[in-house]
Motif scaffolding. Sequence first.
Motif, PDB file in Angstrom:
ATOM      1  N   TYR A 109      11.791  -3.545   5.032  1.00 59.53           N
ATOM      2  CA  TYR A 109      11.965  -2.475   4.041  1.00 59.53           C
ATOM      3  C   TYR A 109      13.441  -2.159   3.836  1.00 59.53           C
ATOM      4  CZ  TYR A 109      11.442   2.048   1.740  1.00 59.53           C
ATOM      5  OH  TYR A 109      11.533   3.093   0.853  1.00 59.53           O
TER       6      TYR A 109
ATOM      7  N   ASN B 197       0.640   1.678   5.371  1.00 61.77           N
ATOM      8  CA  ASN B 197       0.355   3.061   5.010  1.00 61.77           C
ATOM      9  C   ASN B 197       0.798   4.025   6.114  1.00 61.77           C
ATOM     10  OD1 ASN B 197      -0.958   4.916   3.041  1.00 61.77           O
ATOM     11  ND2 ASN B 197      -2.292   5.364   4.780  1.00 61.77           N
TER      12      ASN B 197
ATOM     13  N   PHE C 102       4.552   4.587   6.180  1.00 67.24           N
ATOM     14  CA  PHE C 102       4.987   5.561   5.168  1.00 67.24           C
ATOM     15  C   PHE C 102       4.332   6.937   5.379  1.00 67.24           C
ATOM     16  CE2 PHE C 102       6.171   1.592   3.069  1.00 67.24           C
ATOM     17  CZ  PHE C 102       7.444   1.920   2.605  1.00 67.24           C
TER      18      PHE C 102
ATOM     19  N   LEU D   8       3.844   5.979  -1.911  1.00 69.01           N
ATOM     20  CA  LEU D   8       2.951   4.868  -2.227  1.00 69.01           C
ATOM     21  C   LEU D   8       1.975   5.305  -3.321  1.00 69.01           C
ATOM     22  CD1 LEU D   8       2.049   3.477   1.329  1.00 69.01           C
ATOM     23  CD2 LEU D   8       3.804   2.637  -0.260  1.00 69.01           C
ATOM     24  N   GLU D   9       1.517   4.337  -4.091  1.00 66.87           N
ATOM     25  CA  GLU D   9       0.595   4.611  -5.196  1.00 66.87           C
ATOM     26  C   GLU D   9      -0.665   3.777  -5.024  1.00 66.87           C
ATOM     27  OE1 GLU D   9       0.347   3.974 -10.068  1.00 66.87           O
ATOM     28  OE2 GLU D   9       2.087   3.270  -8.946  1.00 66.87           O
TER      29      GLU D   9
ATOM     30  N   VAL E 162      -2.644  -0.223  -2.120  1.00 64.32           N
ATOM     31  CA  VAL E 162      -1.542   0.693  -2.436  1.00 64.32           C
ATOM     32  C   VAL E 162      -0.290  -0.142  -2.622  1.00 64.32           C
ATOM     33  CG1 VAL E 162      -2.504   2.699  -1.226  1.00 64.32           C
ATOM     34  CG2 VAL E 162      -1.012   1.108   0.016  1.00 64.32           C
ATOM     35  N   GLU E 163       0.667   0.409  -3.342  1.00 65.55           N
ATOM     36  CA  GLU E 163       1.918  -0.305  -3.567  1.00 65.55           C
ATOM     37  C   GLU E 163       3.050   0.689  -3.772  1.00 65.55           C
ATOM     38  OE1 GLU E 163       1.962  -1.583  -8.141  1.00 65.55           O
ATOM     39  OE2 GLU E 163       0.202  -2.397  -7.087  1.00 65.55           O
ATOM     40  N   LYS E 164       4.264   0.174  -3.804  1.00 64.49           N
ATOM     41  CA  LYS E 164       5.432   1.036  -3.954  1.00 64.49           C
ATOM     42  C   LYS E 164       6.146   0.690  -5.253  1.00 64.49           C
ATOM     43  CE  LYS E 164       8.777   3.316  -1.003  1.00 64.49           C
ATOM     44  NZ  LYS E 164       9.702   3.743  -2.029  1.00 64.49           N
TER      45      LYS E 164
END
Length: 225
Positions: free
Chosen positions: A91, A108, A111, A172-173, A185-187
Motif C-alpha cells: 500500500y 478490510n 483498513f 473502501l467502497e 470492496v475496492e479503493k
Amino acid sequence: MAKPLVGICLPDKGNFFAYLFIKWNLKIQGASCVRLRPSKNNIDFKRLDGLILSGGNDIDPTLYGANKDAHNTELDKKRDAFELEMIDKAYKEELPILGICRGAQLINIYFEGNLYAKILDLDEYLIHQNSIFPIKEAKVKKNTDLHSAVKEDEIVINSIHNQAINKVGKDLEVSSKHESIIESVEKKDYPFLLALQWHPEYLVYLKDHRNIFKKFVKACIDYKS
C-alpha cells in the motif's frame, strides 16, 4: 519489457491448488509470480510489481475486535501478521493489490473494518451454499474497477467461505453484493486495490473472471513502467 512479477501470499503449508490456479491465470495475462510465505520471506519486496493475497483459514478474530473464539477453522497468527505487513508495504508503495476470499477479509481489516465470524451472524435465515463452481449471482456496482473489468451489471460467482465482511474498512467502497453478503470492496483513490470474497482463480473458464486478472496485470504493467 520483462514480465511483471507478482507476489502471491500463501501459508507455510497448503494452498497448492490455489497457487497453481492463480499462477495459471497470471501466466495467461503475461505475468510471472513468486510465492511469499511467512517462514520464507527472502524476496526483495522492491522487485514486485503487484501483490495477491490468497484464500485460506479464518483470521485471528482479535485483529478485528471480536471474541477470541469467534472462528471456524484453525488460526494461523503468523500468516496474519506476515500478510498484514505485506499489505502495508504494498500500500505504501502503491503496488496493485488483489485480495481473494480470506485475502479480501484481511484487506478490510487492514483498513479498520471488521467481519462476521460466521455467515449466519449476518442473517440467521440466509441460505449459504459453498461450491468451487459458480452457484450464485453478484450485482456489480457501476463506475467501479470491478465493473470496468467485467463490463457486466451481474456476474456468476463461486462461494467457498464461512465468514464475510461486516463493517467496511475506511475509504473502501463496496463494488458488488449477493443479497446481503458483500462480495467485493475496492479503493477509489489508488491505482488498483480490489478485494473479492469469491475465488476467481478457479473460474478461469469464464471470461468475466479472466478479465479481473487481466485488469490486475495491466495495473502491474503500468506500475512496472
